[in-house]
Design an enzyme around this catalytic site. Structure first.
Site, short mmCIF file in Angstrom:
data_model
loop_
_atom_site.label_atom_id
_atom_site.label_comp_id
_atom_site.label_asym_id
_atom_site.label_seq_id
_atom_site.Cartn_x
_atom_site.Cartn_y
_atom_site.Cartn_z
N TYR A 102 0.83 -1.20 0.00
CA TYR A 102 0.00 0.00 0.00
C TYR A 102 0.87 1.25 0.00
O TYR A 102 0.56 2.23 -0.68
CB TYR A 102 -0.92 -0.01 1.22
N GLU A 103 1.97 1.22 0.76
CA GLU A 103 2.86 2.38 0.85
C GLU A 103 3.91 2.39 -0.25
O GLU A 103 4.84 3.18 -0.21
CB GLU A 103 3.51 2.43 2.23
N GLU A 142 4.04 1.61 16.31
CA GLU A 142 4.76 1.43 15.05
C GLU A 142 3.80 1.40 13.87
O GLU A 142 4.03 2.07 12.87
CB GLU A 142 5.59 0.14 15.12
N GLY A 163 -12.60 0.72 6.79
CA GLY A 163 -13.86 1.46 6.81
C GLY A 163 -14.91 0.87 7.74
O GLY A 163 -16.04 1.35 7.79
N GLY A 185 -14.35 0.51 11.15
CA GLY A 185 -14.07 0.91 12.52
C GLY A 185 -13.02 0.07 13.22
O GLY A 185 -12.80 0.22 14.42
N ASN A 207 -1.12 10.11 3.25
CA ASN A 207 -2.15 9.17 3.68
C ASN A 207 -3.26 9.97 4.39
O ASN A 207 -3.39 9.97 5.61
CB ASN A 207 -1.56 8.11 4.60
N TYR A 243 -6.52 10.38 12.75
CA TYR A 243 -5.81 10.83 13.93
C TYR A 243 -6.27 12.21 14.39
O TYR A 243 -6.25 12.52 15.59
CB TYR A 243 -4.30 10.80 13.70
#
Length: 147
Positions: free
Chosen positions: A26-27, A81, A91, A93, A122, A129
């Protein structure tokens, strides 16, 4: 959907390593993963980190891996981490459930707070956050030295 969370065990490491690789994909950084199940198991047994898992129907679909660090200014801190939720379950929760469990764990052992990193691109994670009142630091530069 019945989502449960629990403290991870050494037997979970092969499944969580699959999530680690999924995050790296994904990254766009799978080629940077040099860790493996054997190293993670050794390091877990040496108590270098701990983790929570989220499960659906006894299948691990999420992970929050953390360890403790010490700040000369703040004292004992929990360093988160990674929170990883498998793509098909995002999506629902699950990240919030894992994050909340980690906050409780940090408070239970007397941490003065938590720290983590998030990639600036992201936006879904950054927005997640923000809901917690997270302080984003634009002053410190991340550094690392690989061996």
């Amino acid at each position: 959907m019945n989502i449960s969370t629990r403290q991870g065990t050494a037997e979970d490491i092969p499944a969580i390593f699959e999530l680690v690789k999924e995050l790296a994909i994904y990254e766009r950084a799978l080629n940077q993963v040099t860790n493996n199940v054997d190293k993670m198991t050794r390091d877990y047994n040496e108590k270098l980190y701990d983790f929570f898992v989220a499960e659906v129907d006894s299948k691990i679909i999420g992970l929050c891996l953390y360890y403790y660090r010490y700040s000369t200014w703040k004292g004992k801190r929990l360093y988160m981490e990674d929170i990883i939720v498998t793509e098909s379950m995002r999506g629902n929760g699950i990240g919030k459930i894992l994050f909340d469990a980690t906050v409780v764990a940090a408070k239970n052992v007397g941490c003065t707070g938590m720290m983590w990193q998030v990639l600036d691109w992201n936006t879904s994670a950054v927005n997640f956050y923000r809901k917690y009142g997270t302080n984003f630091d634009n002053e410190w530069i991340n550094c690392n030295l690989d061996f």
